[in-house]
Design an enzyme around this catalytic site. Structure first.
Site, PDB file in Angstrom:
ATOM      1  N   CYS A 337      63.752 107.002  65.646  1.00 33.52           N
ATOM      2  CA  CYS A 337      64.442 106.340  65.912  1.00 33.52           C
ATOM      3  C   CYS A 337      65.776 105.747  66.366  1.00 33.52           C
ATOM      4  O   CYS A 337      65.498 104.924  66.926  1.00 33.52           O
ATOM      5  CB  CYS A 337      64.454 106.488  64.086  1.00 33.52           C
ATOM      6  SG  CYS A 337      63.519 107.784  63.142  1.00 33.52           S
ATOM      7  N   GLN A 384      54.937 113.352  65.638  1.00 31.37           N
ATOM      8  CA  GLN A 384      54.410 112.075  64.444  1.00 31.37           C
ATOM      9  C   GLN A 384      53.843 111.525  64.832  1.00 31.37           C
ATOM     10  O   GLN A 384      54.518 111.154  66.652  1.00 31.37           O
ATOM     11  CB  GLN A 384      56.363 112.039  63.787  1.00 31.37           C
ATOM     12  CG  GLN A 384      57.018 112.863  63.831  1.00 31.37           C
ATOM     13  CD  GLN A 384      58.118 112.446  62.656  1.00 31.37           C
ATOM     14  OE1 GLN A 384      59.338 111.499  63.436  1.00 31.37           O
ATOM     15  NE2 GLN A 384      58.835 111.938  61.720  1.00 31.37           N
ATOM     16  N   ASP A 386      54.753 107.925  65.047  1.00 36.22           N
ATOM     17  CA  ASP A 386      56.204 106.983  64.894  1.00 36.22           C
ATOM     18  C   ASP A 386      55.625 106.149  64.610  1.00 36.22           C
ATOM     19  O   ASP A 386      54.461 105.438  65.965  1.00 36.22           O
ATOM     20  CB  ASP A 386      57.309 108.125  64.701  1.00 36.22           C
ATOM     21  CG  ASP A 386      57.949 107.928  64.349  1.00 36.22           C
ATOM     22  OD1 ASP A 386      58.069 107.387  62.792  1.00 36.22           O
ATOM     23  OD2 ASP A 386      59.592 108.703  64.352  1.00 36.22           O
ATOM     24  N   HIS A 388      58.305 101.910  65.207  1.00 39.23           N
ATOM     25  CA  HIS A 388      59.688 101.277  64.391  1.00 39.23           C
ATOM     26  C   HIS A 388      59.410  99.872  64.501  1.00 39.23           C
ATOM     27  O   HIS A 388      58.968  99.726  65.603  1.00 39.23           O
ATOM     28  CB  HIS A 388      60.674 101.685  64.807  1.00 39.23           C
ATOM     29  CG  HIS A 388      60.917 103.131  64.915  1.00 39.23           C
ATOM     30  ND1 HIS A 388      61.111 104.498  65.213  1.00 39.23           N
ATOM     31  CD2 HIS A 388      61.375 103.779  63.482  1.00 39.23           C
ATOM     32  CE1 HIS A 388      60.839 105.499  64.931  1.00 39.23           C
ATOM     33  NE2 HIS A 388      61.355 105.547  62.983  1.00 39.23           N
ATOM     34  N   HIS A 518      60.426 101.845  59.383  1.00 39.31           N
ATOM     35  CA  HIS A 518      60.179 103.094  59.763  1.00 39.31           C
ATOM     36  C   HIS A 518      58.344 103.221  58.286  1.00 39.31           C
ATOM     37  O   HIS A 518      58.663 103.315  58.328  1.00 39.31           O
ATOM     38  CB  HIS A 518      60.834 104.394  59.736  1.00 39.31           C
ATOM     39  CG  HIS A 518      62.396 104.306  60.151  1.00 39.31           C
ATOM     40  ND1 HIS A 518      62.362 104.676  61.043  1.00 39.31           N
ATOM     41  CD2 HIS A 518      63.217 103.830  58.777  1.00 39.31           C
ATOM     42  CE1 HIS A 518      64.237 104.848  60.627  1.00 39.31           C
ATOM     43  NE2 HIS A 518      64.141 103.843  60.008  1.00 39.31           N
TER      44      HIS A 518
HETATM   45 ZN   LIG Z   1      61.872 106.676  61.522  1.00 40.46          ZN
END
Ligand SMILES: [Zn+2]
Ligand SMILES: [Zn+2]
Length: 648
Positions: A337, A384, A386, A388, A518
């Site tokens: 992040c 991850q 991931d 954002h 997230h």
């Molecule tokens: Zn995050």
């Protein structure tokens, strides 16, 4: 007389000093036999505790989570009683109920204890359970409690007592056994009708590696034998599906002491499988408007000081990497992040640019104690899926819904059908401990609830479970054996935009803070693959599985034709191989079964002359002989059935 309000709203009068058990007996003796505890004004009590004021009451049985907890907690006490009788002088640390059963951490001192001793302990437990000893609650002044455990020389209980205040201490006693305990407990030991000790493990006192290692004994109990048997069968099945075992048999991943604990090595078949999963999600993410970004594996300490991670995890995690330059420190990346925040900041943003959605399959590193490491589910390095999202407050709901769509798409393609959305909101009473304005929180909380509702999710709302920086939604998935896993999180965040001073220019020409979301549908690739392996027992959906087809020539004579078949399948993007060992066909079939290959194509004289293949499915179903074209149509149909295009 006192007034008792029952769950259906009816109010009944009872004499002061009545108990939940007496109330249950008044309703029916059948009910009373099943009452394990009671909820009194929302608090869980012993069913035998006297009630002296007007209250609302709910009787708790095995069908209530809190009923189960009382049963398992009491079973931990029963086990401790048996152990103390068999091994006088042992010291008892803590013995709580857990998600499935209970444990007790014990300092066996000079005794050596192993699972070989379980039958002896279980025998003693049976004897004590049959005595139907009641669990007696005793309120006790702190000084007396201290002197009791001082006499017993139990330093663990004494340490626990240090943290407790006078006036709030209770003992529970059953038979010859007394424990420092908050309760609640079941009425008597006779309710524990079926139980089993499951395994032992080392556990540090208070979870701290610097402390003494104790012996943790796990067990489980049920009100009926039938339920215990079913549970033990499920455990057997779980053992067969253990992802560490399947991962080895299917050659997906491995670990090496030389490389280091908790650092998985993906083998070619596993790496290819993971790549298919990544590509599957990447494709959907492009359609959903995500932009891929790439960030390094280390970052300057300053980044994590800014994000707050350093303060929170710095001491307990991997220590900084130093350079020849004085004072220069880098950290292994524990989260993606902060990096993405800096990418957001790389240019000015206007309200028209939002939402900005950055996605990265980012590998992160987090220190875990070696005792906590477990296969691919608890590791020290993981990737991850991931992303954002930087959004305007008015976009939170729409974006949230889109993320839910993506998660549902993932679940469907991978065969997870039973799941619940757990929504974590603020503590209603204690709103000061959260960062961000009330207006924004209300907006985000309502947005999450509304999106979950709109998408028809089975939802549980938990107040007080939100992080201090924002509400979230977690997907709790039930696997094929009924075990719950947390997969996929969507988290709203007001904190990082604040800490990184993220901005966009609004239509009013003023500066505003974006909201950050997230999200990770898989969670991490490691954990997801582990859960998926155990869920499907290694029988991955056809689109994902490592080898889709194994060609089995019944003798070397048919190798040329087998190669023709292989080439033709490869041209059609079907993952296939030939088992060219000079083994008997039966052996080849058995080996392909162990490797969970969905289709076996058996090739002999007839197949070679007719240009066909004999198709056998994993598990034994004989699909008969067919042309290669027919076989390709069959596989294609199956693939498109479980994975369709993602649409927004
Ligand atoms: Zn995050
Ligand atoms: Zn207890």
């Amino acid at each position: 007389m006192i007034n008792i309000t029952l769950p259906d709203g009816t109010v009944k009068e009872y004499p002061k000093g009545t108990t939940a058990m007496q109330i249950a007996e008044g309703i029916s003796s059948g009910l009373a036999r099943n009452v394990l505890a009671a909820e009194i004004d929302g608090e869980v009590w012993d069913a035998t505790r006297t009630i002296n004021t007007d209250v609302s009451l709910k009787l708790l049985t095995w069908n209530d989570d809190n009923g189960k907890m009382a049963m398992w907690h009491s079973s931990a006490h029963l086990m401790a009683e048996a152990l103390e009788a068999l091994y006088p002088g042992i010291k008892l640390a803590i013995g709580p109920p857990i998600e499935n059963g209970f444990y007790y951490d014990i300092d066996f001192g000079e005794y050596s204890f192993s699972s070989d001793h379980f039958p002896k302990v279980e025998k003693k437990m049976t004897e004590l359970a049959r005595q139907k000893n009641s669990f007696e609650r005793i309120e006790i002044p702190k000084a007396e409690a201290v002197s009791y455990f001082r006499k017993k020389e139990d330093e663990y209980k004494l340490e626990l007592l240090e943290g407790l205040e006078d006036g709030e201490i209770t003992f529970y006693k059953q038979g010859e056994f007394t424990d420092l305990c908050r309760g609640p407990h079941i009425p008597h030991t006779g309710f524990i009708k079926a139980f089993k000790l499951l395994n032992t493990a080392g556990a540090y006192w208070r979870g701290d590696e610097k402390n003494k290692q104790l012996t943790r004994i796990y067990g489980i109990s049920f009100p009926k034998n039938k339920e215990l048997t079913a549970y033990l069968e499920m455990l057997e099945e779980a053992k067969k599906r253990d992802h560490r075992k399947l991962g080895k048999e299917m050659e997906l991943f491995t670990f090496s002491q030389k490389v280091g604990q908790g650092l998985p090595l993906w083998l070619p078949k596993g790496a290819a499988l993971r790549e298919r999963l990544e590509n599957f999600l990447k494709k959907a993410q492009v359609i959903a408007g995500y932009e891929p970004v790439i960030t390094p594996h280390i970052a300057s300490k300053d980044l994590y000081v800014c994000s707050g991670h350093y303060e929170k995890y710095g001491e307990d995690s991997f220590q900084p990497i130093k350079t020849p330059n004085e004072g220069e420190e880098f950290f292994l990346k524990p989260m993606n992040c902060p990096h993405h925040c800096e990418i957001y900041k790389s240019k000015p943003r206007s309200y028209k640019d939002l939402p900005v959605r950055y996605a990265e399959f980012g590998t992160v590193y987090r220190y875990e104690q070696s005792g906590e490491l477990h296969g691919l589910t608890r590791v020290r390095a993981f990737t991850q899926d991931d992303a954002h999202l930087f959004v305007r407050p008015d976009q939170v709901q729409e974006e949230f819904e889109k993320v839910i769509d993506l998660v549902l798409y993932v679940f469907k393609a991978l065969g997870f059908e039973d799941f619940t959305a757990q929504v974590s909101l603020r503590d209603k009473e204690n709103r000061d401990k959260y960062i961000g304005s009330d207006t924004n929180w209300d907006l985000a909380e309502n947005a999450i609830i509304d999106s979950a509702d709109k998408k028809g999710l089975k939802t549980i709302v938990e107040y007080g479970e939100a992080a201090f920086y924002g509400p979230k939604l977690d997907f709790m998935v039930k696997d094929a054996l009924g075990r719950s896993w947390q997969l996929g999180t969507i988290q709203v965040d007001y904190n990082l935009p604040e800490r990184f001073e993220l901005e966009y220019t609004g239509s009013d020409n003023k500066k505003h803070r974006p909201v950050m979301i997230h999200r990770a549908p898989f969670g991490s690739m490691e954990r997801f693959v582990a859960v998926l392996l155990e869920h499907c027992g290694g029988n991955f959906p056809l689109w994902l599985t490592p080898d889709q087809v194994c060609i089995l020539p019944i003798s070397d004579k048919y190798m040329d034709y087998s190669k023709e078949v292989l080439n033709s399948l490869k041209i059609s993007d079907i993952r296939a191989e030939i088992d060219d060992r000079s083994e008997k066909t039966g052996r080849k079939i058995r080996d392909a079964e162990v490797r969970k290959i969905p289709f076996m194509l058996i090739v002999g004289e007839r197949e070679a002359t007719e240009g066909k293949v004999s198709v056998r499915r994993h598990g034994g179903e004989d699909l008969g002989s067919m042309s290669l074209e027919e076989f390709k149509t069959l596989t294609n149909k199956e693939i498109t059935e479980n994975i369709d295009e993602f649409v927004v």
